[in-house]
Design a protein around this motif. Structure first.
Motif, PDB file in Angstrom:
ATOM      1  N   ASP A 191      13.331   7.606  74.621  1.00 14.86           N
ATOM      2  CA  ASP A 191      13.829   8.785  73.908  1.00 14.86           C
ATOM      3  C   ASP A 191      13.160  10.042  74.467  1.00 14.86           C
ATOM      4  O   ASP A 191      11.991  10.013  74.883  1.00 14.86           O
ATOM      5  CB  ASP A 191      13.539   8.680  72.404  1.00 14.86           C
TER       6      ASP A 191
ATOM      7  N   ASP B 172      16.212  -1.431  65.764  1.00 10.27           N
ATOM      8  CA  ASP B 172      15.475  -1.020  64.566  1.00 10.27           C
ATOM      9  C   ASP B 172      14.811  -2.197  63.860  1.00 10.27           C
ATOM     10  O   ASP B 172      14.230  -2.025  62.782  1.00 10.27           O
ATOM     11  CB  ASP B 172      16.423  -0.299  63.588  1.00 10.27           C
TER      12      ASP B 172
ATOM     13  N   SER C 243      15.938   4.210  61.473  1.00 10.34           N
ATOM     14  CA  SER C 243      16.514   4.783  62.689  1.00 10.34           C
ATOM     15  C   SER C 243      16.295   6.284  62.732  1.00 10.34           C
ATOM     16  O   SER C 243      16.377   6.977  61.720  1.00 10.34           O
ATOM     17  CB  SER C 243      18.007   4.463  62.763  1.00 10.34           C
ATOM     18  N   VAL C 244      16.018   6.802  63.944  1.00 12.05           N
ATOM     19  CA  VAL C 244      15.833   8.234  64.123  1.00 12.05           C
ATOM     20  C   VAL C 244      17.170   8.964  64.067  1.00 12.05           C
ATOM     21  O   VAL C 244      17.215  10.184  63.887  1.00 12.05           O
ATOM     22  CB  VAL C 244      15.117   8.507  65.470  1.00 12.05           C
ATOM     23  N   ARG C 245      18.285   8.227  64.198  1.00 10.28           N
ATOM     24  CA  ARG C 245      19.608   8.854  64.261  1.00 10.28           C
ATOM     25  C   ARG C 245      20.446   8.623  63.009  1.00 10.28           C
ATOM     26  O   ARG C 245      21.566   9.124  62.914  1.00 10.28           O
ATOM     27  CB  ARG C 245      20.364   8.337  65.490  1.00 10.28           C
ATOM     28  N   SER C 246      19.961   7.810  62.063  1.00 14.78           N
ATOM     29  CA  SER C 246      20.733   7.539  60.845  1.00 14.78           C
ATOM     30  C   SER C 246      19.761   7.146  59.737  1.00 14.78           C
ATOM     31  O   SER C 246      18.545   7.119  59.925  1.00 14.78           O
ATOM     32  CB  SER C 246      21.753   6.425  61.088  1.00 14.78           C
TER      33      SER C 246
END
Length: 275
Positions: A124, A161, A212-215
């Motif tokens: 990332d 995750d 999760s970093v996105r959800s």
């Protein structure tokens, strides 16, 4: 260097930079704010990025008349080459700055604060706008990209995750059942091991993985048990195990269902080789 109309040197954006940052799994999961030192090119404060000594300025290159190129005749062809005096900038500095030697930029270590969001993973990247190298001729600075590298963990392995870990249990616990304490990133929990459990059995602990970093999704913790063979047995313990083994053998295949299918497969394999 790029030039605009009339040979005037255009502003150039600074280069982007990449910084590799190592994190522990715990810091990657929970997030953290860190201070980093980044070696980069910044505008020279003495000459304010012009490259010229204070009180002087760059002048139009007399060799190319500010065009940045010189033309040479080769037979029937006219060839354009980069000006050897100004190196394509169209300007020369007769009195360069003594700190940056006419470059307009100097190398410096810059301290930056980086906020690591919770849930980041290997590869990332976090973009810090305008924290790359300084531009030239008044151009904007580039960006700094902080690339994440998560160190291997002594207990957990990450997959997306989800987290995975191996949990050793005694053969008595595996045979009779019991409770085993396992670690999670949120604290300790206990799992119930049912009787007659085999090596490789997986227990899924919902929501004990990584958010999760996105959800808003949170992964699970998957614990795979490994039945541990006892070592350094005393004579008394060896005798007890021998008696247990004799008792189990009297029960036949009902105590070892996997052995029956395995030996059957071995027998069919060798019969196939003989045929």
């Amino acid at each position: 260097r790029k030039r605009g109309e009339g040979g005037k040197t255009r502003a150039q954006r600074g280069s982007d930079l990449l910084y590799n940052l190592e994190l522990t799994l715990e810091d990657a999961v929970h997030g953290k704010e860190l201070q980093i030192d980044v070696p980069t090119m910044v505008a020279c404060q003495t000459c304010e990025g012009s490259g010229a000594k204070k009180g002087s300025a760059a002048i139009t290159c007399p060799t190319c008349a500010g065009q940045g190129q010189v033309h040479m005749q080769q037979g029937f062809f006219m060839v354009a080459q980069t000006c050897p005096e100004c190196h394509g900038s169209g300007q020369v500095i007769k009195h360069p700055c003594t700190d940056c030697y006419g470059r307009g930029r100097v190398q410096k270590n810059k301290k930056l604060s980086v906020k690591i969001p919770a849930g980041v993973n290997n590869g990332d990247k976090i973009r810090l706008h305008g924290e790359g190298e300084a531009g030239q001729n008044g151009g904007p600075a580039g960006n700094l990209y902080v690339q994440i590298h998560v160190k291997p963990h002594a207990i957990f392995e990450r997959e997306a995750d989800d987290l995975h870990c191996e949990v050793p249990v005694s053969f008595v616990c595996a045979a009779l059942g019991g409770e085993v304490e396992v670690p999670t990133l949120q604290g300790r929990v206990k799992i119930k091991v049912p009787s007659e459990s085999q090596t490789g059995k997986v227990f899924r602990l919902r929501g004990k993985g990584i958010k999760s970093v996105r959800s808003n999704h949170t992964g699970d913790l998957l614990c795979k048990i490994t039945v541990e063979t006892p070592v350094n047995l005393t004579k008394e313990q060896q005798d007890l195990l021998t008696k247990l083994n004799d008792s189990l053998e009297k029960g036949g295949e009902r105590h070892s269902p996997k052995s029956k299918s395995w030996f059957k497969g071995v027998k069919e394999f060798f019969e196939g080789l003989r045929s």
